[in-house]
Scaffold this motif. Structure first.
Motif, PDB file in Angstrom:
ATOM      1  N   ILE A  43       0.849  -1.203   0.000  1.00  0.00           N
ATOM      2  CA  ILE A  43       0.000   0.000   0.000  1.00  0.00           C
ATOM      3  C   ILE A  43       0.883   1.252   0.000  1.00  0.00           C
ATOM      4  O   ILE A  43       0.672   2.183  -0.775  1.00  0.00           O
ATOM      5  N   ARG A  46       2.490   1.882  -3.351  1.00  0.00           N
ATOM      6  CA  ARG A  46       1.558   2.377  -4.384  1.00  0.00           C
ATOM      7  C   ARG A  46       1.202   3.846  -4.146  1.00  0.00           C
ATOM      8  O   ARG A  46       1.088   4.629  -5.080  1.00  0.00           O
ATOM      9  N   ILE A  50       2.156   7.183  -6.638  1.00  0.00           N
ATOM     10  CA  ILE A  50       1.320   8.318  -7.081  1.00  0.00           C
ATOM     11  C   ILE A  50       2.058   9.626  -6.807  1.00  0.00           C
ATOM     12  O   ILE A  50       2.154  10.503  -7.667  1.00  0.00           O
ATOM     13  N   HIS A  54       3.718  12.235  -9.656  1.00  0.00           N
ATOM     14  CA  HIS A  54       3.340  13.659  -9.723  1.00  0.00           C
ATOM     15  C   HIS A  54       4.585  14.545  -9.691  1.00  0.00           C
ATOM     16  O   HIS A  54       4.657  15.549 -10.388  1.00  0.00           O
ATOM     17  N   LEU A  66      -8.494   8.075  -0.700  1.00  0.00           N
ATOM     18  CA  LEU A  66      -9.223   7.000  -1.380  1.00  0.00           C
ATOM     19  C   LEU A  66     -10.490   6.757  -0.587  1.00  0.00           C
ATOM     20  O   LEU A  66     -10.422   6.486   0.612  1.00  0.00           O
ATOM     21  N   CYS A  68     -13.733   4.465  -0.228  1.00  0.00           N
ATOM     22  CA  CYS A  68     -14.467   3.245  -0.595  1.00  0.00           C
ATOM     23  C   CYS A  68     -15.708   3.181   0.298  1.00  0.00           C
ATOM     24  O   CYS A  68     -15.681   2.543   1.339  1.00  0.00           O
ATOM     25  N   ILE A  73      -8.790   6.036   3.026  1.00  0.00           N
ATOM     26  CA  ILE A  73      -7.348   6.119   3.301  1.00  0.00           C
ATOM     27  C   ILE A  73      -6.957   7.549   2.994  1.00  0.00           C
ATOM     28  O   ILE A  73      -7.226   8.054   1.890  1.00  0.00           O
ATOM     29  N   LEU A 136       0.934  -1.801 -17.724  1.00  0.00           N
ATOM     30  CA  LEU A 136       0.145  -0.559 -17.777  1.00  0.00           C
ATOM     31  C   LEU A 136       0.880   0.567 -17.046  1.00  0.00           C
ATOM     32  O   LEU A 136       0.944   1.703 -17.527  1.00  0.00           O
ATOM     33  N   GLU A 137       1.438   0.234 -15.890  1.00  0.00           N
ATOM     34  CA  GLU A 137       2.175   1.249 -15.132  1.00  0.00           C
ATOM     35  C   GLU A 137       3.370   1.768 -15.944  1.00  0.00           C
ATOM     36  O   GLU A 137       3.619   2.980 -15.986  1.00  0.00           O
ATOM     37  N   LEU A 140       2.061   4.092 -18.673  1.00  0.00           N
ATOM     38  CA  LEU A 140       1.591   5.395 -18.173  1.00  0.00           C
ATOM     39  C   LEU A 140       2.763   6.262 -17.705  1.00  0.00           C
ATOM     40  O   LEU A 140       2.815   7.460 -17.989  1.00  0.00           O
TER      41      LEU A 140
ATOM     42  N   ALA B 150      -4.601   8.597 -14.681  1.00  0.00           N
ATOM     43  CA  ALA B 150      -4.935   7.191 -14.960  1.00  0.00           C
ATOM     44  C   ALA B 150      -4.060   6.289 -14.086  1.00  0.00           C
ATOM     45  O   ALA B 150      -4.530   5.279 -13.553  1.00  0.00           O
ATOM     46  N   LEU B 151      -2.802   6.689 -13.910  1.00  0.00           N
ATOM     47  CA  LEU B 151      -1.901   5.932 -13.036  1.00  0.00           C
ATOM     48  C   LEU B 151      -2.383   6.011 -11.584  1.00  0.00           C
ATOM     49  O   LEU B 151      -2.434   4.986 -10.887  1.00  0.00           O
ATOM     50  N   SER B 152      -2.765   7.199 -11.135  1.00  0.00           N
ATOM     51  CA  SER B 152      -3.256   7.366  -9.759  1.00  0.00           C
ATOM     52  C   SER B 152      -4.469   6.471  -9.536  1.00  0.00           C
ATOM     53  O   SER B 152      -4.592   5.801  -8.496  1.00  0.00           O
ATOM     54  N   TYR B 154      -5.305   3.750 -11.144  1.00  0.00           N
ATOM     55  CA  TYR B 154      -4.894   2.345 -11.190  1.00  0.00           C
ATOM     56  C   TYR B 154      -4.289   1.915  -9.846  1.00  0.00           C
ATOM     57  O   TYR B 154      -4.616   0.853  -9.305  1.00  0.00           O
ATOM     58  N   GLU B 155      -3.422   2.760  -9.303  1.00  0.00           N
ATOM     59  CA  GLU B 155      -2.787   2.432  -8.012  1.00  0.00           C
ATOM     60  C   GLU B 155      -3.853   2.351  -6.913  1.00  0.00           C
ATOM     61  O   GLU B 155      -3.812   1.468  -6.052  1.00  0.00           O
ATOM     62  N   ALA B 156      -4.819   3.267  -6.969  1.00  0.00           N
ATOM     63  CA  ALA B 156      -5.891   3.265  -5.962  1.00  0.00           C
ATOM     64  C   ALA B 156      -6.715   1.981  -6.056  1.00  0.00           C
ATOM     65  O   ALA B 156      -7.088   1.400  -5.028  1.00  0.00           O
ATOM     66  N   LYS B 158      -5.645  -0.901  -7.070  1.00  0.00           N
ATOM     67  CA  LYS B 158      -4.810  -1.977  -6.533  1.00  0.00           C
ATOM     68  C   LYS B 158      -4.824  -1.957  -5.001  1.00  0.00           C
ATOM     69  O   LYS B 158      -4.820  -2.998  -4.361  1.00  0.00           O
ATOM     70  N   ILE B 159      -4.813  -0.745  -4.433  1.00  0.00           N
ATOM     71  CA  ILE B 159      -4.847  -0.628  -2.967  1.00  0.00           C
ATOM     72  C   ILE B 159      -6.168  -1.177  -2.428  1.00  0.00           C
ATOM     73  O   ILE B 159      -6.189  -1.921  -1.443  1.00  0.00           O
ATOM     74  N   SER B 160      -7.276  -0.836  -3.099  1.00  0.00           N
ATOM     75  CA  SER B 160      -8.584  -1.380  -2.672  1.00  0.00           C
ATOM     76  C   SER B 160      -8.542  -2.899  -2.688  1.00  0.00           C
ATOM     77  O   SER B 160      -9.072  -3.547  -1.792  1.00  0.00           O
TER      78      SER B 160
END
Lengths: 145, 212
Positions: A43, A46, A50, A54, A66, A68, A73, A136-137, A140, B150-152, B154-156, B158-160
């Protein structure tokens, strides 16, 4: 000292745990969370990905959230560290934000804490290294360079 | 005394028709998701409309697309300027024709969704982006920013997954110059750029309202 400040955050009702993470994703301190070390490291990495991505685009991220449904988070970032807070249903979200902000400020001002954090900082770009990324990462991130 | 109600109960075309047939001079104010739109009537003609950032016919056509919103009609209020000269009958026909065309196409669905996001107070820009960071629908292009978000996203996601939680409903990011909200839409991502002076907590309920 770091532990004491982080406890200010976990004392807020609804907060399940808090992590102090260095700029390269190393977990310096954790309080309260039941998640295993491996999950927490993933976690943290990741979230740091981000933040570091940036920075590549010269956009400094101060805060990531985040949401949910009834779980959040909240990550607040300073230059060399990030505080990641895990929350269940939380009513006092503003109080949480203010408290985390205050703790970030205190850590920055406290020489002992910064010295301890400094032991783990450096090479933030490690979280963007290809060996840790999927296709994908990689695609991007290549668009950012 | 002002006439008040909701567009859910009395549709805007009917409201316009009513004011025009009664040869009213009035101001019609509509509040939707924290944003205000105005239509002015003068002796039974629509003479001016405003719906930030548009004025004139474009603003009127956007207002016609609102599914709901509180309204108030105040008689005797004069228009601050005149931006519409088309007869009200033709205006309504053109506006409704544009809506029908939009609804008939899938592209129209996306466009309409973005219009609705843009009608939320505080939303500065809105776009639909793919998971590969390409723009799918939107009025601005920023390849690096879209790849980054899009990367942010995607990472989010994955965290979920790591937390064994449901997919993230929203991801919000605050940078030095921007506030961004990301949310899932079909297989794509909705990207919303929020004005810095607005708190994300106050905007999110309106965004949820649009998504419902």
């Amino acid at each position: 000292m770091i532990n004491r400040w982080l406890k200010e955050i976990t004392d807020i009702a609804g907060v399940e745990g808090v992590l102090l993470v260095s700029d390269n994703g190393h977990i310096i301190e954790k309080i309260g969370t039941q998640l295993d070390q491996g999950t927490l490291e993933q976690i943290a990495r990741r979230i740091l990905r981000i933040i570091t991505a940036h920075n590549l685009d010269e956009k400094s991220v101060k805060e990531i959230e985040l949401i949910c449904y009834n779980y959040r988070i909240l990550a607040m970032s300073a230059k060399t560290f990030t505080i990641i807070t895990f929350c269940g249903s939380i009513r006092a979200l503003s109080l949480l934000r203010i408290t985390v902000n205050v703790v970030v400020g205190h850590l920055i001002e406290d020489k002992k804490s910064m010295k301890q954090i400094g032991k783990y900082t450096g090479q933030p770009e490690i979280v963007l290294e290809k060996e840790y990324l999927d296709q994908l990462e990689i695609k991007l991130i290549s668009k950012l360079q | 005394m002002a006439l008040v109600g909701n567009l859910r109960d009395l549709k805007l075309p009917n409201l316009i028709q009513l004011n025009c047939m009664e040869r009213n001079s009035a101001k019609l104010t509509i509040e939707h998701a924290g944003k205000y739109g105005m239509i002015y009537f003068h002796e039974g003609q629509v003479v001016h409309a405003e719906f930030d950032p548009d004025i004139g016919e474009k603003a009127l056509f956007r207002l016609l697309g609102l599914p709901e919103g509180k309204f108030k009609v105040e008689n005797g209020v004069r228009a601050p300027m005149s931006t519409i000269s088309t007869h009200w009958n033709n205006l309504l026909l053109e506006g409704l024709h544009q809506l029908d065309t939009m609804h008939a196409s899938g592209e129209g669905k996306d466009r309409r969704l973005l219009e609705m996001f843009m009608s939320v107070k505080g939303v500065r820009r809105a776009a639909i982006i793919t998971r590969e960071g390409e723009i799918k629908k939107g009025d601005f292009q920023d390849d690096k920013e879209f790849a980054l978000q899009a990367l942010s996203f995607y990472e989010a996601e994955k965290i979920s997954g790591l937390l064994k939680k449901e997919k993230s409903q929203f991801i919000t990011l605050v940078t030095q110059s921007k506030r961004i909200i990301l949310t899932e839409y079909d297989k794509d991502i909705i990207y919303l750029d929020i004005e810095a002076k607005y708190q994300l907590e106050t905007i999110l309920p309106f965004i949820e309202q649009v998504l419902i």
